[in-house]
Design a protein around this motif. Structure first.
Motif, mmCIF file in Angstrom:
data_model
loop_
_atom_site.group_PDB
_atom_site.id
_atom_site.type_symbol
_atom_site.label_atom_id
_atom_site.label_comp_id
_atom_site.label_asym_id
_atom_site.label_seq_id
_atom_site.Cartn_x
_atom_site.Cartn_y
_atom_site.Cartn_z
ATOM 1 N N PHE A 1 0.838 -1.195 0.000
ATOM 2 C CA PHE A 1 0.000 0.000 0.000
ATOM 3 C C PHE A 1 0.875 1.248 0.000
ATOM 4 N N ASP A 2 0.322 2.352 -0.523
ATOM 5 C CA ASP A 2 1.052 3.612 -0.440
ATOM 6 C C ASP A 2 0.775 4.260 0.916
ATOM 7 N N LYS A 3 1.281 5.450 1.125
ATOM 8 C CA LYS A 3 1.197 6.089 2.447
ATOM 9 C C LYS A 3 -0.241 6.425 2.846
ATOM 10 N N ASP A 4 -1.143 6.498 1.874
ATOM 11 C CA ASP A 4 -2.543 6.807 2.157
ATOM 12 C C ASP A 4 -3.429 5.567 2.155
ATOM 13 N N GLY A 5 -2.814 4.385 2.090
ATOM 14 C CA GLY A 5 -3.589 3.152 2.121
ATOM 15 C C GLY A 5 -4.096 2.687 0.774
ATOM 16 N N ASN A 6 -3.661 3.324 -0.311
ATOM 17 C CA ASN A 6 -4.062 2.880 -1.645
ATOM 18 C C ASN A 6 -3.278 1.626 -2.025
ATOM 19 N N LEU A 7 -3.972 0.612 -2.556
ATOM 20 C CA LEU A 7 -3.317 -0.630 -2.947
ATOM 21 C C LEU A 7 -2.385 -0.387 -4.127
ATOM 22 N N LEU A 8 -1.124 -0.743 -3.956
ATOM 23 C CA LEU A 8 -0.143 -0.605 -5.027
ATOM 24 C C LEU A 8 0.044 -1.906 -5.789
ATOM 25 N N ALA A 9 0.070 -3.030 -5.068
ATOM 26 C CA ALA A 9 0.371 -4.296 -5.738
ATOM 27 C C ALA A 9 0.000 -5.477 -4.852
ATOM 28 N N ASN A 10 -0.315 -6.590 -5.505
ATOM 29 C CA ASN A 10 -0.419 -7.893 -4.863
ATOM 30 C C ASN A 10 0.741 -8.742 -5.352
ATOM 31 N N THR A 11 1.407 -9.421 -4.465
ATOM 32 C CA THR A 11 2.432 -10.380 -4.886
ATOM 33 C C THR A 11 2.073 -11.734 -4.305
ATOM 34 N N PHE A 12 2.390 -12.791 -5.031
ATOM 35 C CA PHE A 12 2.016 -14.124 -4.573
ATOM 36 C C PHE A 12 2.866 -15.169 -5.284
ATOM 37 N N LYS A 13 2.811 -16.360 -4.764
ATOM 38 C CA LYS A 13 3.492 -17.498 -5.372
ATOM 39 C C LYS A 13 2.451 -18.563 -5.664
ATOM 40 N N ASP B 1 9.395 -15.512 2.818
ATOM 41 C CA ASP B 1 8.048 -15.696 2.268
ATOM 42 C C ASP B 1 7.317 -14.372 2.075
ATOM 43 N N ILE B 2 8.064 -13.300 1.941
ATOM 44 C CA ILE B 2 7.456 -11.978 1.844
ATOM 45 C C ILE B 2 6.480 -11.864 0.684
ATOM 46 N N LEU B 3 6.701 -12.604 -0.390
ATOM 47 C CA LEU B 3 5.857 -12.499 -1.580
ATOM 48 C C LEU B 3 4.519 -13.212 -1.430
ATOM 49 N N TYR B 4 4.444 -14.201 -0.530
ATOM 50 C CA TYR B 4 3.220 -15.003 -0.459
ATOM 51 C C TYR B 4 2.829 -15.329 0.981
ATOM 52 N N GLY B 5 3.333 -14.579 1.935
ATOM 53 C CA GLY B 5 3.057 -14.879 3.334
ATOM 54 C C GLY B 5 1.893 -14.118 3.926
ATOM 55 N N GLY B 6 1.124 -13.438 3.087
ATOM 56 C CA GLY B 6 -0.048 -12.725 3.593
ATOM 57 C C GLY B 6 0.279 -11.449 4.347
ATOM 58 N N TYR B 7 1.432 -10.852 4.057
ATOM 59 C CA TYR B 7 1.824 -9.611 4.736
ATOM 60 C C TYR B 7 1.103 -8.408 4.127
ATOM 61 N N LYS B 8 0.978 -7.382 4.923
ATOM 62 C CA LYS B 8 0.527 -6.083 4.430
ATOM 63 C C LYS B 8 1.691 -5.124 4.632
ATOM 64 N N ILE B 9 2.230 -4.634 3.523
ATOM 65 C CA ILE B 9 3.400 -3.771 3.555
ATOM 66 C C ILE B 9 2.958 -2.347 3.227
ATOM 67 N N TYR B 10 3.144 -1.456 4.178
ATOM 68 C CA TYR B 10 2.768 -0.054 3.970
ATOM 69 C C TYR B 10 4.025 0.741 3.623
ATOM 70 N N LEU B 11 4.050 1.252 2.398
ATOM 71 C CA LEU B 11 5.205 1.985 1.910
ATOM 72 C C LEU B 11 5.049 3.483 2.152
ATOM 73 N N THR B 12 6.155 4.180 2.066
ATOM 74 C CA THR B 12 6.144 5.645 2.188
ATOM 75 C C THR B 12 5.714 6.317 0.893
ATOM 76 N N ILE B 13 5.579 5.538 -0.157
ATOM 77 C CA ILE B 13 5.265 6.061 -1.487
ATOM 78 C C ILE B 13 3.943 6.833 -1.496
ATOM 79 N N ASP B 14 3.948 7.970 -2.170
ATOM 80 C CA ASP B 14 2.739 8.741 -2.449
ATOM 81 C C ASP B 14 2.370 8.424 -3.900
ATOM 82 N N LEU B 15 1.269 7.690 -4.101
ATOM 83 C CA LEU B 15 0.931 7.218 -5.437
ATOM 84 C C LEU B 15 0.831 8.350 -6.449
ATOM 85 N N SER B 16 0.284 9.493 -6.048
ATOM 86 C CA SER B 16 0.185 10.617 -6.975
ATOM 87 C C SER B 16 1.577 11.129 -7.339
#
Length: 659
Positions: free
Chosen positions: A46-58, A273-288
């Motif tokens: 997610f970006d800094k405002d909680g917007n979904l950026l990506a799903n990763t999985f195996k 297992d970061i790609l498929y372990g069911g984590y929620k990663i909140y990034l500092t990125i501002d999507l805009s």
């Protein structure tokens, strides 16, 4: 005779019972994988405002949902179409088994099953899909066993999270977001009916491929709900008419691929297992900001391509794209005070190249290194008005026993004789920079560079031309000392990690004081002049003060613009991936500066509240020198100006030095 037959039947019954009991004892622990269910789950960024950026999985794209968060209508629809007596039976349904046996005997083969939802879950997680008697017996025994260990709700939770819904979606929450762009609680009855009808034949009923067939299956679900009296006539009629909007989407939904790739690279060693372990990663990125940076990089790239095409039109080889076929760029923008990365773009087009130039590539710094050299001089007592000799020196040196000569020049080949330290940096003059470093002392300067974090440093004058190689991440950290009033911040992109059990890890800014705010302001005032009237004019944006430095390496191999506003720092790089020269037109001011300007112009439009002006510390004083305002501090006092030296043009080949 009857007693004899009865006795045989009893013995046979006991034998069958004994066999079943022994088989049950042998396999009953096979349900442990269902009881201790731990599926692969998609990790979400997610970006800094909680917007979904990506799903990763195996292998399986799955977002887990607890039973209490599944709408009751979904449960009703699933039970209605798959296992009406689910909440009454104990794992198997004798009535359904009897009906199926009769139909199969009449048909002379297997035409109908009688599996309950519990049996289906056992089949999915424990047994094979073969239609053999032994498998069916095991399935029934394990279903009975499972219902003694798990509640009905727990069985349904596992079923709805594990089952495949087609189109690469595992679990009903993933399918809802994939097909309808909705959370479960936002679904209409028809949309729920489509979903619960999918597991029977997910590819066949996939609404992105066979919408009519999928709707027909959904209508069966709705009709069954109506027949059972679980919905009323009005709900039935309304749902039968509805045709939902179906989305045919990619699985990852990656809106910031370069940023997500960088975050993964930082985590993958510590969290395999970061790609498929069911984590929620909140990034500092501002999507805009991320989108603006991407567009800024592409706009400058397109202009460079256009310049190359215009040049080739009048050349002897109009089809020669040597100078641009490897051209690419990168950009990092961050909050100056914290180091939070707002935008991280590692290339012009991720679809064309996933190579991440923002951290995987190291390039020579060129003239963009000069502020660090000049700041060292200021900290040694120089002042922005200090006079420097802008004259040529010839350097003799030996390589492998061979005597060589180096006579550096300014860009354009001219020299001024004497210039102020401020004017030297504003115009990015090589000769006066070399003389400054020589006077300050190469050892002093190299030690200062190490303090900023530069590692690839040689202990000779080549450091003045930016011979060291740096990544954009490393350069961003070094430049943050200027952008943050003398305190260096470590750029970071991961704000918080939440695992599937809710455990949270939070990251905080890391800082290191390099210069005092007073000494740093002297540099900011000079770099502001670089943008206003020096080599960085192309980086200007009306309405906001900007400071920065261009950088162009020998033969135009690399082009940089490194700059900042009062609150945001941005580093831009362009060059060819194979380290060949760009065209002579492609300097830091020509190709990188406009990308910097584009970013701040657009960012200012959506964030008009950001600070616009640099604030002068109290311990920075001003005076007038030669009719111009100049700043000074206790460490960098006003210099004594020698008017005779100012007026005297010096011989460009005045001195020969050994090094």
């Amino acid at each position: 005779m009857m007693k004899y037959i009865f006795g045989l039947l009893v013995i046979a019954g006991l034998a069958v019972f004994g066999w079943l009991y022994n088989l049950y004892e042998e396999i009953k622990h096979d349900v442990d994988s269902v009881v201790n269910y731990s599926p692969k789950q998609s990790t979400q960024f997610f970006d800094k405002d909680g917007n979904l950026l990506a799903n990763t999985f195996k292998d399986e794209n799955r977002e887990y949902v607890k039973y209490d968060d599944i709408p009751a209508r979904i449960i009703e629809g699933l039970v209605a179409i798959e296992d009406t007596q689910f909440f009454e039976h104990y794992g198997i349904n004798p009535d359904a088994i009897s009906r199926a046996m009769i139909k199969n005997i009449k048909a002379g083969g297997y035409v109908e099953g009688a599996s309950t939802l519990t049996q289906q879950l056992i089949k999915l997680l424990v047994l094979s899909r073969e239609k053999k008697l032994m498998r069916k017996v095991k399935e029934a025994l394990l279903a009975i066993r499972l219902e003694t260990v798990l509640t009905k709700e727990e069985i349904l939770e596992r079923y709805l999270n594990h089952v495949y819904f087609g189109h690469g979606y595992y679990g009903i929450k993933t399918a809802a977001k994939g097909y309808f762009n909705k959370d479960l609680y936002e679904l209409s009855l028809k949309e729920m009916a489509i979903l619960v009808g999918l597991p029977r034949a997910p590819s066949f009923y996939d609404p992105t491929k066979n919408l009519k067939i999928s709707l027909a299956r959904a209508n069966q679900v709705i009709t069954r709900l109506n027949t059972l009296g679980w919905i009323n006539k009005e709900q039935y009629e309304e749902s039968m008419k509805e045709t939902p909007v179906i989305y045919n989407q990619t699985l990852t939904k990656n809106k910031a691929p370069y940023a997500v790739d960088y975050a993964i690279s930082l985590l993958i060693n510590d969290i395999p297992d970061i790609l498929y372990g069911g984590y929620k990663i909140y990034l500092t990125i501002d999507l805009s900001a991320q989108e603006i940076a991407r567009d800024a990089l592409k706009a400058s790239y397109d202009e460079a391509i256009k310049r190359d095409l215009d040049f080739r039109k009048n050349s002897k080889n109009p089809n020669d794209d040597t100078y641009v076929k490897e051209l690419n760029g990168a950009m990092i923008s961050l909050e100056s005070g914290t180091g939070r990365i707002l935008a991280f773009v590692g290339g012009v087009d991720y679809n064309q190249s996933v190579f991440n130039r923002a951290y995987q590539s190291k390039r020579q710094a060129g003239s963009a290194i000069k502020p660090f050299l000049y700041q060292t001089a200021l900290n040694e007592g120089y002042n922005p008005a200090s006079q420097l000799f802008d004259i040529s020196r010839t350097y003799n040196y030996t390589v492998g026993g061979v005597q060589k000569k180096w006579q550096p020049k300014n860009y354009g080949g001219n020299f001024e004789g004497v210039v102020s330290l401020r004017d030297s940096l504003v115009a990015s003059r090589n000769l006066s920079t070399l003389n400054l470093v020589t006077d300050v002392g190469v050892p002093v300067v190299t030690e200062a560079l190490k303090k900023y974090g530069f590692n690839d440093i040689v202990d000779n004058l080549s450091i003045t031309l930016g011979s060291m190689s740096v990544s954009l991440v490393e350069f961003s950290e070094a430049y943050s000392a200027f952008a943050n009033n003398g305190t260096q911040v470590k750029p970071y992109i991961i704000e918080q990690i939440v695992n599937k059990d809710g455990k949270t890890v939070t990251f905080e800014p890391q800082t290191k004081e390099i210069n005092t705010p007073e000494q740093n302001y002297l540099m900011t005032s000079i770099l502001t002049d670089v943008v206003n009237k020096g080599t960085g004019k192309s980086a200007q944006v009306p309405g906001i003060e900007l400071a920065g430095k261009t950088g162009t390496t020998n033969n135009n191999v690399d082009a940089w613009f490194c700059g900042y506003s009062p609150s945001i720092q941005t580093i831009v790089w362009f060059g060819n991936d194979n380290n060949t020269p760009m065209r002579k037109t492609e300097t830091g001011g020509k190709i990188a500066g406009p990308a910097f300007s584009y970013f701040f112009k657009k960012y200012l439009e959506i964030h008009p509240e950001i600070p616009r002006n640099f604030i002068k510390p109290d311990n920075v004083y001003s005076t007038t020198i030669n009719g111009k305002e100049e700043f000074y501090t206790d460490i960098s006092p006003v210099p004594e100006i020698d008017s005779l030296i100012q007026q005297q043009p010096l011989n460009p080949n005045e001195e020969v030095l050994e090094f």
